[in-house]
Design an enzyme around this catalytic site. Structure first.
Site, PDB file in Angstrom:
ATOM      1  N   CYS A  44       1.191  -1.033   0.158  1.00  0.00           N
ATOM      2  CA  CYS A  44      -0.011   0.166  -0.012  1.00  0.00           C
ATOM      3  C   CYS A  44       0.478   1.808  -0.031  1.00  0.00           C
ATOM      4  O   CYS A  44       2.268   1.252   0.092  1.00  0.00           O
ATOM      5  CB  CYS A  44      -0.832  -0.160   1.040  1.00  0.00           C
TER       6      CYS A  44
ATOM      7  N   HIS B 225       6.147  -5.505   8.985  1.00  0.00           N
ATOM      8  CA  HIS B 225       5.690  -6.816   8.562  1.00  0.00           C
ATOM      9  C   HIS B 225       6.386  -8.013   7.738  1.00  0.00           C
ATOM     10  O   HIS B 225       5.355  -8.388   7.479  1.00  0.00           O
ATOM     11  CB  HIS B 225       4.798  -7.077   9.849  1.00  0.00           C
TER      12      HIS B 225
ATOM     13  N   HIS C 192       4.137   1.575  11.890  1.00  0.00           N
ATOM     14  CA  HIS C 192       2.964   1.519  12.724  1.00  0.00           C
ATOM     15  C   HIS C 192       2.621   2.470  13.450  1.00  0.00           C
ATOM     16  O   HIS C 192       1.810   2.461  14.214  1.00  0.00           O
ATOM     17  CB  HIS C 192       3.246  -0.629  13.544  1.00  0.00           C
TER      18      HIS C 192
ATOM     19  N   HIS D 217      -0.642  -5.361  19.497  1.00  0.00           N
ATOM     20  CA  HIS D 217       0.197  -4.790  17.852  1.00  0.00           C
ATOM     21  C   HIS D 217       0.868  -3.086  18.426  1.00  0.00           C
ATOM     22  O   HIS D 217      -0.115  -2.261  18.611  1.00  0.00           O
ATOM     23  CB  HIS D 217      -1.263  -5.050  17.339  1.00  0.00           C
TER      24      HIS D 217
ATOM     25  N   GLU E 279       0.563  -0.675  16.544  1.00  0.00           N
ATOM     26  CA  GLU E 279      -0.469  -0.255  16.246  1.00  0.00           C
ATOM     27  C   GLU E 279      -1.208  -0.008  17.219  1.00  0.00           C
ATOM     28  O   GLU E 279      -1.484   1.519  17.585  1.00  0.00           O
ATOM     29  CB  GLU E 279      -0.804  -0.078  14.942  1.00  0.00           C
TER      30      GLU E 279
ATOM     31  N   THR F 105      -5.859   0.816  12.037  1.00  0.00           N
ATOM     32  CA  THR F 105      -6.575   0.508  10.120  1.00  0.00           C
ATOM     33  C   THR F 105      -6.134  -0.897   9.560  1.00  0.00           C
ATOM     34  O   THR F 105      -7.082  -0.848   9.218  1.00  0.00           O
ATOM     35  CB  THR F 105      -4.978   1.424   9.862  1.00  0.00           C
TER      36      THR F 105
ATOM     37  N   SER G 101      -1.094  -8.427  10.960  1.00  0.00           N
ATOM     38  CA  SER G 101      -2.189  -8.139  11.347  1.00  0.00           C
ATOM     39  C   SER G 101      -3.511  -7.956  10.226  1.00  0.00           C
ATOM     40  O   SER G 101      -4.038  -8.997   9.625  1.00  0.00           O
ATOM     41  CB  SER G 101      -2.918  -7.195  11.858  1.00  0.00           C
ATOM     42  N   ASN G 102      -2.955  -7.257   9.103  1.00  0.00           N
ATOM     43  CA  ASN G 102      -4.192  -6.986   7.942  1.00  0.00           C
ATOM     44  C   ASN G 102      -3.556  -8.118   7.181  1.00  0.00           C
ATOM     45  O   ASN G 102      -4.759  -9.124   6.431  1.00  0.00           O
ATOM     46  CB  ASN G 102      -3.564  -5.873   6.816  1.00  0.00           C
TER      47      ASN G 102
HETATM   48  C1  2E4 Z   1       1.417   0.706   9.781  1.00  0.00           C
HETATM   49  C2  2E4 Z   1      -0.158  -0.068   9.273  1.00  0.00           C
HETATM   50  O1  2E4 Z   1      -0.472  -3.412  11.007  1.00  0.00           O
HETATM   51  P1  2E4 Z   1      -0.014  -4.902  10.383  1.00  0.00           P
HETATM   52  O2  2E4 Z   1       0.498  -5.671  11.106  1.00  0.00           O
HETATM   53  O3  2E4 Z   1      -0.439  -5.406   9.359  1.00  0.00           O
HETATM   54  O4  2E4 Z   1       1.625  -3.894   9.303  1.00  0.00           O
HETATM   55  P2  2E4 Z   1       2.507  -5.023   8.101  1.00  0.00           P
HETATM   56  O5  2E4 Z   1       3.407  -4.076   8.029  1.00  0.00           O
HETATM   57  O6  2E4 Z   1       1.648  -6.476   8.630  1.00  0.00           O
HETATM   58  O7  2E4 Z   1       1.477  -3.703   6.739  1.00  0.00           O
HETATM   59  C3  2E4 Z   1       1.621  -2.105   6.701  1.00  0.00           C
HETATM   60  C4  2E4 Z   1       1.274  -1.350   7.873  1.00  0.00           C
HETATM   61  C5  2E4 Z   1       1.805  -0.945   8.847  1.00  0.00           C
HETATM   62  C6  2E4 Z   1      -0.358  -1.607   7.931  1.00  0.00           C
HETATM   63  N1  2E4 Z   1      -0.687  -0.799   8.888  1.00  0.00           N
HETATM   64 FE1  SF4 Z   2      -0.450   0.537   4.225  1.00  0.00          FE
HETATM   65 FE2  SF4 Z   2      -1.645   0.388   7.018  1.00  0.00          FE
HETATM   66 FE3  SF4 Z   2      -1.463   3.224   6.396  1.00  0.00          FE
HETATM   67 FE4  SF4 Z   2      -3.219   1.296   5.098  1.00  0.00          FE
HETATM   68  S1  SF4 Z   2      -2.734   2.856   7.121  1.00  0.00           S
HETATM   69  S2  SF4 Z   2      -2.228   2.285   3.641  1.00  0.00           S
HETATM   70  S3  SF4 Z   2      -2.626  -0.959   5.465  1.00  0.00           S
HETATM   71  S4  SF4 Z   2       0.914   1.375   6.150  1.00  0.00           S
END
Ligand code: 2E4
Ligand code: SF4
Length: 334
Positions: free
Chosen positions: A21, A50, A84, A134, A136, A175, A234-235
Protein backbone atom coordinates in the site's frame (compact mmCIF):
# COMPACT_ATOMS: atom_id res chain seq x y z
CA UNK A 1 9.11 -42.73 -28.62
CA UNK A 2 9.32 -40.05 -25.94
CA UNK A 3 5.95 -38.76 -24.86
CA UNK A 4 5.68 -35.43 -23.01
CA UNK A 5 3.10 -35.58 -20.27
CA UNK A 6 0.65 -32.67 -20.32
CA UNK A 7 0.60 -30.71 -17.08
CA UNK A 8 -2.67 -30.91 -15.13
CA UNK A 9 -4.85 -27.79 -15.39
CA UNK A 10 -5.12 -25.34 -12.50
CA UNK A 11 -7.06 -22.10 -12.17
CA UNK A 12 -5.56 -19.27 -10.11
CA UNK A 13 -7.69 -16.27 -9.19
CA UNK A 14 -5.33 -13.40 -8.48
CA UNK A 15 -6.71 -10.50 -6.44
CA UNK A 16 -6.17 -6.87 -7.31
CA UNK A 17 -5.47 -4.69 -5.36
CA UNK A 18 -2.98 -6.79 -3.40
CA UNK A 19 0.41 -6.25 -1.78
CA UNK A 20 2.15 -2.98 -0.96
CA UNK A 21 0.00 0.00 0.00
CA UNK A 22 1.07 3.64 -0.12
CA UNK A 23 2.05 3.66 3.57
CA UNK A 24 4.35 0.66 3.18
CA UNK A 25 5.88 2.06 0.01
CA UNK A 26 6.60 5.32 1.82
CA UNK A 27 8.04 3.62 4.92
CA UNK A 28 10.46 1.52 2.87
CA UNK A 29 11.45 4.53 0.78
CA UNK A 30 12.26 6.45 3.97
CA UNK A 31 14.74 3.76 5.06
CA UNK A 32 16.30 3.49 1.57
CA UNK A 33 16.61 7.27 1.25
CA UNK A 34 18.02 7.62 4.77
CA UNK A 35 20.70 5.05 3.87
CA UNK A 36 21.57 7.04 0.75
CA UNK A 37 21.64 10.36 2.56
CA UNK A 38 23.35 9.37 5.83
CA UNK A 39 25.11 6.10 4.92
CA UNK A 40 24.99 2.93 7.06
CA UNK A 41 23.98 2.21 9.68
CA UNK A 42 20.45 3.52 9.72
CA UNK A 43 18.67 2.26 12.81
CA UNK A 44 15.04 1.16 12.51
CA UNK A 45 12.86 0.78 15.58
CA UNK A 46 10.72 -2.37 15.10
CA UNK A 47 10.33 -4.13 11.72
CA UNK A 48 9.69 -1.23 9.31
CA UNK A 49 6.76 -3.35 8.04
CA UNK A 50 5.92 -6.89 9.08
CA UNK A 51 7.77 -8.77 6.35
CA UNK A 52 10.99 -10.77 6.55
CA UNK A 53 11.91 -10.24 2.90
CA UNK A 54 11.68 -6.48 3.28
CA UNK A 55 13.55 -6.49 6.59
CA UNK A 56 16.33 -8.72 5.25
CA UNK A 57 16.61 -6.62 2.08
CA UNK A 58 17.01 -3.43 4.10
CA UNK A 59 19.42 -5.14 6.50
CA UNK A 60 21.58 -6.04 3.50
CA UNK A 61 21.61 -2.36 2.53
CA UNK A 62 22.81 -1.38 6.01
CA UNK A 63 19.68 -0.98 8.17
CA UNK A 64 20.00 -2.15 11.78
CA UNK A 65 16.73 -3.19 13.39
CA UNK A 66 16.26 -2.58 17.11
CA UNK A 67 13.43 -3.12 19.57
CA UNK A 68 13.98 0.06 21.57
CA UNK A 69 16.04 3.24 21.37
CA UNK A 70 18.29 2.14 24.24
CA UNK A 71 19.89 -0.35 21.81
CA UNK A 72 21.13 2.55 19.64
CA UNK A 73 24.58 4.06 20.33
CA UNK A 74 25.18 7.82 20.22
CA UNK A 75 26.98 7.61 16.87
CA UNK A 76 25.14 10.41 15.07
CA UNK A 77 23.29 8.01 12.73
CA UNK A 78 19.52 8.39 12.25
CA UNK A 79 16.74 6.18 13.54
CA UNK A 80 13.52 5.48 11.63
CA UNK A 81 10.24 4.72 13.43
CA UNK A 82 8.20 1.95 11.77
CA UNK A 83 5.01 2.42 9.71
CA UNK A 84 2.87 1.23 12.64
CA UNK A 85 3.48 4.36 14.72
CA UNK A 86 5.06 4.87 18.13
CA UNK A 87 3.93 6.10 21.55
CA UNK A 88 4.72 9.76 22.25
CA UNK A 89 7.45 8.71 24.66
CA UNK A 90 9.58 7.43 21.75
CA UNK A 91 10.17 10.73 19.87
CA UNK A 92 10.45 12.42 23.28
CA UNK A 93 13.27 10.07 24.25
CA UNK A 94 14.92 10.53 20.82
CA UNK A 95 14.84 14.30 21.36
CA UNK A 96 16.26 13.98 24.86
CA UNK A 97 19.16 11.97 23.46
CA UNK A 98 19.49 14.34 20.49
CA UNK A 99 19.06 11.43 18.07
CA UNK A 100 18.22 12.29 14.49
CA UNK A 101 14.88 10.55 13.89
CA UNK A 102 12.69 10.03 10.85
CA UNK A 103 9.08 9.06 11.40
CA UNK A 104 7.79 6.47 8.90
CA UNK A 105 4.41 6.20 10.63
CA UNK A 106 1.79 5.84 7.89
CA UNK A 107 -0.14 9.13 7.50
CA UNK A 108 -3.37 7.15 7.93
CA UNK A 109 -2.16 5.86 11.31
CA UNK A 110 -1.20 9.43 12.28
CA UNK A 111 -4.74 10.48 11.30
CA UNK A 112 -6.15 7.96 13.78
CA UNK A 113 -3.81 9.38 16.44
CA UNK A 114 -5.24 12.85 15.76
CA UNK A 115 -8.83 11.63 15.87
CA UNK A 116 -8.21 9.89 19.21
CA UNK A 117 -6.61 13.06 20.60
CA UNK A 118 -9.59 15.09 19.40
CA UNK A 119 -11.95 12.84 21.38
CA UNK A 120 -9.85 13.51 24.49
CA UNK A 121 -9.78 17.26 23.80
CA UNK A 122 -13.59 17.23 23.61
CA UNK A 123 -13.77 15.49 26.98
CA UNK A 124 -14.54 11.99 25.66
CA UNK A 125 -13.10 8.73 26.93
CA UNK A 126 -11.56 6.90 23.93
CA UNK A 127 -12.47 3.35 23.02
CA UNK A 128 -9.74 1.94 20.78
CA UNK A 129 -10.96 -1.11 18.88
CA UNK A 130 -7.94 -3.27 18.12
CA UNK A 131 -5.67 -6.12 19.13
CA UNK A 132 -3.73 -6.00 22.40
CA UNK A 133 0.03 -5.86 22.03
CA UNK A 134 0.04 -4.89 18.34
CA UNK A 135 2.56 -2.05 17.77
CA UNK A 136 -0.09 0.18 16.19
CA UNK A 137 -2.32 -0.21 19.26
CA UNK A 138 0.64 0.47 21.55
CA UNK A 139 1.41 3.57 19.47
CA UNK A 140 -2.16 4.91 19.44
CA UNK A 141 -2.64 4.29 23.18
CA UNK A 142 0.68 6.02 23.71
CA UNK A 143 -0.66 9.27 22.21
CA UNK A 144 -3.22 9.68 24.95
CA UNK A 145 -2.97 10.78 28.57
CA UNK A 146 -3.04 7.99 31.18
CA UNK A 147 -6.57 6.74 31.91
CA UNK A 148 -8.25 8.39 28.91
CA UNK A 149 -8.54 5.28 26.71
CA UNK A 150 -9.73 1.67 26.91
CA UNK A 151 -8.83 -1.08 24.45
CA UNK A 152 -11.84 -3.00 23.13
CA UNK A 153 -10.92 -6.27 21.42
CA UNK A 154 -14.30 -7.91 20.81
CA UNK A 155 -18.09 -7.76 21.21
CA UNK A 156 -17.66 -9.63 24.52
CA UNK A 157 -15.42 -6.81 25.72
CA UNK A 158 -18.22 -4.34 24.90
CA UNK A 159 -20.61 -6.28 27.13
CA UNK A 160 -18.09 -6.19 29.98
CA UNK A 161 -17.18 -2.50 29.63
CA UNK A 162 -18.77 -0.12 32.17
CA UNK A 163 -17.57 3.47 31.77
CA UNK A 164 -17.66 6.18 34.43
CA UNK A 165 -19.46 8.54 32.03
CA UNK A 166 -21.50 6.80 29.33
CA UNK A 167 -22.51 10.12 27.72
CA UNK A 168 -18.94 11.04 26.73
CA UNK A 169 -17.40 8.24 24.72
CA UNK A 170 -15.66 8.25 21.34
CA UNK A 171 -14.08 5.45 19.37
CA UNK A 172 -11.31 4.91 16.84
CA UNK A 173 -9.94 1.62 15.49
CA UNK A 174 -6.71 -0.01 14.39
CA UNK A 175 -6.28 0.57 10.62
CA UNK A 176 -5.96 -3.09 9.64
CA UNK A 177 -8.96 -4.79 11.24
CA UNK A 178 -11.58 -6.99 9.63
CA UNK A 179 -14.23 -4.63 8.25
CA UNK A 180 -17.03 -7.08 9.16
CA UNK A 181 -15.85 -7.87 12.71
CA UNK A 182 -15.32 -4.20 13.43
CA UNK A 183 -18.82 -3.34 12.20
CA UNK A 184 -20.10 -5.88 14.75
CA UNK A 185 -18.11 -4.34 17.60
CA UNK A 186 -19.19 -0.81 16.64
CA UNK A 187 -22.85 -1.89 16.42
CA UNK A 188 -22.59 -3.44 19.90
CA UNK A 189 -21.02 -0.23 21.25
CA UNK A 190 -23.69 1.96 19.64
CA UNK A 191 -26.47 -0.25 20.99
CA UNK A 192 -25.06 -0.01 24.51
CA UNK A 193 -23.92 3.63 24.35
CA UNK A 194 -26.20 5.59 21.97
CA UNK A 195 -24.26 8.82 22.63
CA UNK A 196 -21.01 7.25 21.31
CA UNK A 197 -19.11 9.56 18.93
CA UNK A 198 -17.55 8.09 15.79
CA UNK A 199 -14.33 9.49 14.30
CA UNK A 200 -14.82 11.95 11.43
CA UNK A 201 -13.81 9.23 8.93
CA UNK A 202 -13.29 5.46 9.10
CA UNK A 203 -10.12 4.36 10.87
CA UNK A 204 -9.82 1.16 8.81
CA UNK A 205 -7.79 2.34 5.85
CA UNK A 206 -8.46 2.21 2.11
CA UNK A 207 -5.82 -0.50 1.55
CA UNK A 208 -7.22 -2.82 4.22
CA UNK A 209 -10.76 -2.33 2.88
CA UNK A 210 -9.78 -2.82 -0.78
CA UNK A 211 -7.76 -5.99 -0.12
CA UNK A 212 -10.59 -7.51 1.92
CA UNK A 213 -13.14 -6.61 -0.80
CA UNK A 214 -11.12 -8.37 -3.52
CA UNK A 215 -10.63 -11.47 -1.35
CA UNK A 216 -14.36 -11.57 -0.61
CA UNK A 217 -15.13 -11.60 -4.35
CA UNK A 218 -12.48 -14.22 -5.24
CA UNK A 219 -13.22 -16.60 -2.35
CA UNK A 220 -16.52 -18.36 -3.17
CA UNK A 221 -15.87 -22.01 -4.08
CA UNK A 222 -12.09 -21.54 -4.22
CA UNK A 223 -10.48 -24.83 -3.12
CA UNK A 224 -7.54 -23.06 -1.49
CA UNK A 225 -6.96 -19.37 -0.84
CA UNK A 226 -3.33 -18.39 -0.26
CA UNK A 227 -2.48 -15.07 1.35
CA UNK A 228 1.13 -13.92 1.03
CA UNK A 229 2.17 -12.32 4.30
CA UNK A 230 3.66 -12.80 7.74
CA UNK A 231 2.03 -14.23 10.87
CA UNK A 232 2.64 -10.95 12.76
CA UNK A 233 1.00 -8.94 9.96
CA UNK A 234 -2.45 -8.00 11.19
CA UNK A 235 -3.82 -7.03 7.78
CA UNK A 236 -2.55 -10.27 6.19
CA UNK A 237 -4.04 -12.45 8.93
CA UNK A 238 -7.38 -10.70 8.46
CA UNK A 239 -7.29 -11.61 4.74
CA UNK A 240 -6.91 -15.31 5.64
CA UNK A 241 -10.03 -15.04 7.85
CA UNK A 242 -12.00 -13.10 5.22
CA UNK A 243 -11.18 -15.77 2.60
CA UNK A 244 -12.59 -18.59 4.73
CA UNK A 245 -15.66 -16.65 5.77
CA UNK A 246 -16.41 -15.63 2.19
CA UNK A 247 -16.55 -19.24 1.04
CA UNK A 248 -13.05 -20.52 0.31
CA UNK A 249 -12.89 -24.24 1.25
CA UNK A 250 -9.43 -23.77 2.69
CA UNK A 251 -7.17 -20.79 3.32
CA UNK A 252 -3.62 -20.32 4.51
CA UNK A 253 -0.83 -17.83 4.97
CA UNK A 254 2.33 -18.29 2.90
CA UNK A 255 5.48 -16.30 3.65
CA UNK A 256 7.46 -17.47 0.61
CA UNK A 257 7.09 -19.89 -2.33
CA UNK A 258 8.61 -22.57 -0.05
CA UNK A 259 5.43 -22.45 2.08
CA UNK A 260 3.03 -23.32 -0.76
CA UNK A 261 1.25 -26.51 0.38
CA UNK A 262 1.67 -28.50 -2.84
CA UNK A 263 0.41 -31.66 -1.12
CA UNK A 264 -3.02 -29.95 -0.96
CA UNK A 265 -2.98 -28.74 -4.58
CA UNK A 266 -4.21 -31.02 -7.36
CA UNK A 267 -5.07 -30.69 -11.04
CA UNK A 268 -8.54 -29.24 -11.73
CA UNK A 269 -8.61 -27.18 -8.55
CA UNK A 270 -9.46 -23.49 -8.30
CA UNK A 271 -6.87 -21.59 -6.27
CA UNK A 272 -7.02 -17.95 -5.23
CA UNK A 273 -4.25 -15.68 -4.03
CA UNK A 274 -3.77 -12.23 -2.57
CA UNK A 275 -1.03 -10.51 -0.59
CA UNK A 276 -1.07 -8.37 2.54
CA UNK A 277 -0.09 -4.70 2.46
CA UNK A 278 3.46 -5.53 3.62
CA UNK A 279 4.08 -8.43 1.19
CA UNK A 280 6.34 -7.73 -1.82
CA UNK A 281 5.13 -8.63 -5.31
CA UNK A 282 8.30 -10.62 -5.98
CA UNK A 283 6.98 -13.35 -3.65
CA UNK A 284 3.66 -13.45 -5.56
CA UNK A 285 5.69 -13.82 -8.78
CA UNK A 286 7.74 -16.68 -7.31
CA UNK A 287 4.58 -18.50 -6.26
CA UNK A 288 2.95 -18.06 -9.67
CA UNK A 289 6.11 -19.42 -11.32
CA UNK A 290 6.29 -22.42 -9.00
CA UNK A 291 2.65 -23.24 -9.80
CA UNK A 292 3.36 -22.82 -13.51
CA UNK A 293 6.24 -25.32 -13.27
CA UNK A 294 3.82 -28.00 -12.12
CA UNK A 295 0.48 -27.08 -13.68
CA UNK A 296 -1.09 -25.75 -16.84
CA UNK A 297 -2.00 -22.49 -15.13
CA UNK A 298 -5.05 -20.43 -16.07
CA UNK A 299 -4.81 -16.99 -14.48
CA UNK A 300 -7.97 -15.03 -13.67
CA UNK A 301 -7.61 -11.47 -12.41
CA UNK A 302 -10.21 -10.51 -9.79
CA UNK A 303 -9.98 -6.72 -9.70
CA UNK A 304 -12.32 -4.80 -7.44
CA UNK A 305 -10.63 -1.39 -7.22
CA UNK A 306 -7.87 0.76 -8.70
CA UNK A 307 -5.49 2.37 -6.21
CA UNK A 308 -3.70 5.63 -6.98
CA UNK A 309 -2.69 6.65 -3.46
CA UNK A 310 0.83 7.93 -3.02
CA UNK A 311 2.17 9.33 0.24
CA UNK A 312 5.21 11.62 -0.07
CA UNK A 313 8.24 10.91 2.11
CA UNK A 314 9.29 13.25 4.92
CA UNK A 315 10.49 16.65 3.66
CA UNK A 316 14.13 16.21 4.75
CA UNK A 317 14.51 13.25 2.35
CA UNK A 318 12.69 14.65 -0.69
CA UNK A 319 15.86 16.04 -2.25
CA UNK A 320 17.67 12.67 -2.13
CA UNK A 321 17.23 11.00 -5.55
CA UNK A 322 15.99 7.42 -5.78
CA UNK A 323 17.52 5.40 -8.63
CA UNK A 324 15.63 2.76 -10.63
CA UNK A 325 17.56 0.02 -8.77
CA UNK A 326 16.33 1.37 -5.41
CA UNK A 327 12.80 1.67 -6.72
CA UNK A 328 12.76 -1.97 -7.89
CA UNK A 329 13.30 -3.02 -4.30
CA UNK A 330 10.93 -0.41 -2.88
CA UNK A 331 8.20 -1.63 -5.22
CA UNK A 332 8.77 -5.30 -4.47
CA UNK A 333 9.94 -5.81 -8.09
CA UNK A 334 6.40 -5.58 -9.39
C1 2E4 B 1 1.17 0.13 9.48
C2 2E4 B 1 -0.18 0.15 9.51
O1 2E4 B 1 -0.53 -3.52 11.05
P1 2E4 B 1 -0.03 -4.73 10.31
O2 2E4 B 1 0.42 -5.81 11.28
O3 2E4 B 1 -0.98 -5.23 9.30
O4 2E4 B 1 1.28 -4.18 9.58
P2 2E4 B 1 2.12 -4.70 8.33
O5 2E4 B 1 3.51 -4.27 8.55
O6 2E4 B 1 1.87 -6.12 8.03
O7 2E4 B 1 1.48 -3.87 7.15
C3 2E4 B 1 1.81 -2.54 6.95
C4 2E4 B 1 1.12 -1.62 7.89
C5 2E4 B 1 1.83 -0.76 8.66
C6 2E4 B 1 -0.23 -1.60 7.97
N1 2E4 B 1 -0.86 -0.68 8.74
FE1 SF4 C 1 -0.98 0.74 4.49
FE2 SF4 C 1 -1.40 0.55 7.08
FE3 SF4 C 1 -1.21 2.90 5.96
FE4 SF4 C 1 -3.32 1.37 5.50
S1 SF4 C 1 -2.74 2.29 7.44
S2 SF4 C 1 -2.17 2.56 3.98
S3 SF4 C 1 -2.38 -0.68 5.49
S4 SF4 C 1 0.43 1.36 6.10
Amino acid sequence: MLQTLAKPPLTLRLCEPRGFCAGVDRAIQIVVLALKKYGAPVYVRHEIVHNRYVVEGLRNLGAVFVKELDQIPDDGQPVVFSAHGVPKTVPAEAQRRELLYLDATCPLVSKVHKQALLHVKRGRHVLLIGHAGHPEVVGTMGQLPEGTATLIESEEAVAAFEPLDRENLGFVTQTTLSVDDTAGVIAALQAKFPALTAPSSDSICYATTNRQDAVRVAAPQADLFMIVGAPNSSNSMRLVEVASRAGARDSCLVQTAADVPFERIHGGMVLAMSAGASAPEIIVDEIVNSLRDRFDLRLELVQTAVENENFPVVRSLRETPLEARDMAFVNGER
